[in-house]
Design an enzyme around this catalytic site. Structure first.
Site, PDB file in Angstrom:
ATOM      1  CB  THR A 137      -0.741   0.093   1.287  1.00 46.37           C
ATOM      2  OG1 THR A 137      -1.614   1.426   1.521  1.00 46.37           O
ATOM      3  CG2 THR A 137       0.015  -0.547   2.571  1.00 46.37           C
ATOM      4  CG  ASP A 138      -1.210   4.922  -0.915  1.00 47.32           C
ATOM      5  OD1 ASP A 138      -1.721   4.222  -0.058  1.00 47.32           O
ATOM      6  OD2 ASP A 138      -1.722   5.910  -1.596  1.00 47.32           O
ATOM      7  CD  GLU A 139      -3.296   3.453   4.604  1.00 47.30           C
ATOM      8  OE1 GLU A 139      -3.032   3.595   5.874  1.00 47.30           O
ATOM      9  OE2 GLU A 139      -4.319   3.815   4.112  1.00 47.30           O
ATOM     10  CE1 TYR A 162      -3.387  -2.611   5.887  1.00 44.38           C
ATOM     11  CE2 TYR A 162      -3.059  -0.077   5.481  1.00 44.38           C
ATOM     12  CZ  TYR A 162      -3.249  -1.575   5.062  1.00 44.38           C
ATOM     13  OH  TYR A 162      -3.403  -1.668   3.526  1.00 44.38           O
ATOM     14  CE  LYS A 166      -0.154  -4.514   3.183  1.00 43.31           C
ATOM     15  NZ  LYS A 166      -0.696  -6.174   2.699  1.00 43.31           N
TER      16      LYS A 166
END
Ligand code: NAD
Ligand code: DAU
Length: 357
Positions: A137-139, A162, A166
């Site tokens: 994810t870009d997060e 979260y 990741k």
């Protein structure tokens, strides 16, 4: 472009979730010679309703199980002669990670390590061509100010349990490539929208609440920015990376489509006014500003130049078309939302929003 790798037997993890199920539909349609084995634990987010169209297909097998069960993973890899793993399975909701980080570490970090280890052992037994693709994810890049974009070189700077879980998985993936020469691929995508999106996430939650004339909870000032991509464009990008990506490489995926949350919510309200036979502006009156998410990232925006230039991938949906189709899908599939929002989900909703206004 010439294909670098042509999978014959794919293990998809988390294929009963939002993106995994859309990926399986896409992949089975465009790759008629590849077998797909779907390993999913069917948590609250996994739903076999999402896979109705592929159920009786002889090239498809569903296995209910946990990615943390190394013996099961090893058995499937051998029995099905798997030559590629596409790893979607995860706990994926930021708000739930703030409520309870531990499960995120178990599934996203430990689960990925167990999969990596079993896949590496399987590959080292002599599978000629192999790929392990970790969906991220870009997060993992953290939060942007008003300008700039995340590239693949942006340092990891996670702000939620979260995203930290990741990033942990991405770093393990990198370590397996650097240490063992294991052929990994890593994609980092922006926010997805489309059919089968669980209604705890912004767009489907707003659609579902508008239909039910319930308050529309907008966090903080509503000006956080997300970069939205149609889930089928994500699926086509994953297929492209799997078959043409260079092992060891990271690929950002995004559609250059930034929106402030409040503008998305207003748009969904307006598109539903006419469809539900309500007056202009009626749905907007449901908008309710609520307490902000803790550690709420301000802005995400992806620079997808690498996948566009090196792998010649382009998204096919305009946002105008994609959001209208998505709203129509939710209107036509109201019983899907009913089914997936079980008692357990209703308890979560009460806890999350009951005392937040
Ligand atoms: P989702 O929550 O809809 O689905 C997750 C799936 O994983 C479910 O089917 C669930 O049953 C399964 N699962 C959970 N724990 C498992 C376990 N221990 N063993 C086997 N299966 C398990 O998630 P999603 O939105 O489809 O996201 C899929 C992946 O894409 C995740 O890795 C997520 O981090 C990533 N991602 C999501 C987005 C997005 O906008 N939703 C964007 C970028 C990346
Ligand atoms: O960027 C990719 C990520 O996108 C994925 O890695 C995650 O798995 C996925 O859940 C998503 O994370 P976000 O936190 O961006 O998505 P969410 O739909 O939860 O929230 C989108 C924005 O809307 C965010 O700024 C918070 C806000 N929001 C969300 C909800 C659920 C609200 O204002 N109200 C809400 O009720």
């Amino acid at each position: 472009m010439a294909e670098l790798f042509t999978p014959a037997s794919l293990l998809v993890t988390g294929g009963a979730g939002f993106i995994g199920s859309n990926f399986i539909h896409h992949f089975m349609a465009v790759r008629p010679h590849c077998r797909v084995v779907n390993l999913d634990l069917l948590t609250y987010a996994g739903n076999l309703e999402n896979l109705k169209g592929v159920e009786g297909n002889p090239r498809y097998r569903f296995v209910k199980g946990d990615i943390c069960d190394g013996a099961l993973v090893a058995r499937l890899l051998a029995e099905e002669r798997i030559d590629a793993v596409v790893h979607f399975a995860a706990e994926s909701h930021v708000d739930r990670s703030i409520e309870g980080p531990e499960l995120f570490v178990r599934t996203n970090v430990l689960g990925t390590q167990i999969l990596l280890e079993e896949a590496r052992r399987h590959w080292q037994k002599g599978v000629e061509q192999f790929r392990f693709l970790q969906i991220s994810t870009d997060e993992v890049y953290g939060s942007l100010g008003a300008t700039g974009y995340f590239t693949e070189e942006t340092p990891l700077a996670t702000n939620s349990p979260y995203s930290a879980s990741k990033a942990g998985a991405d770093l393990l993936l990198r370590a397996y490539h650097e240490t063992y020469g294991f052929p990994t691929l890593n994609t980092r995508c922006s926010n997805n929208y489309g059919p089968y999106h669980f209604p705890e996430k912004l767009i489907p939650l707003m659609i579902s609440n508008i239909i039910g004339k319930k308050p529309l909870p907008v966090y903080g000032d509503g000006k956080n920015v997300r970069d939205w991509l149609h889930v089928r464009d994500h699926a086509s990008a994953v297929e492209r990376v799997l078959t043409q990506g260079a092992p060891g490489r990271v690929y950002n995926i995004g559609g250059n489509n930034e929106w402030q949350n409040i503008d998305i919510v207003n748009l969904v309200c307006d598109l539903l006014d006419s469809r539900l036979g309500r007056g202009a502006g009626e749905n907007r009156s449901l908008i309710t500003y609520v307490k902000d998410r803790l550690g709420h990232d301000r802005r995400y925006a992806i620079d997808a130049a690498r996948i566009r230039t090196e792998l010649e991938w382009e998204p096919s949906y305009t946002f105008e078309q994609g959001i209208a189709e998505t709203i129509d899908w939710y209107l036509a599939n109201r019983e899907w939302t009913e089914k997936v929002t079980s008692g357990a989900y209703r308890d979560y909703y009460e806890r999350m929003y009951g005392n937040r206004a």
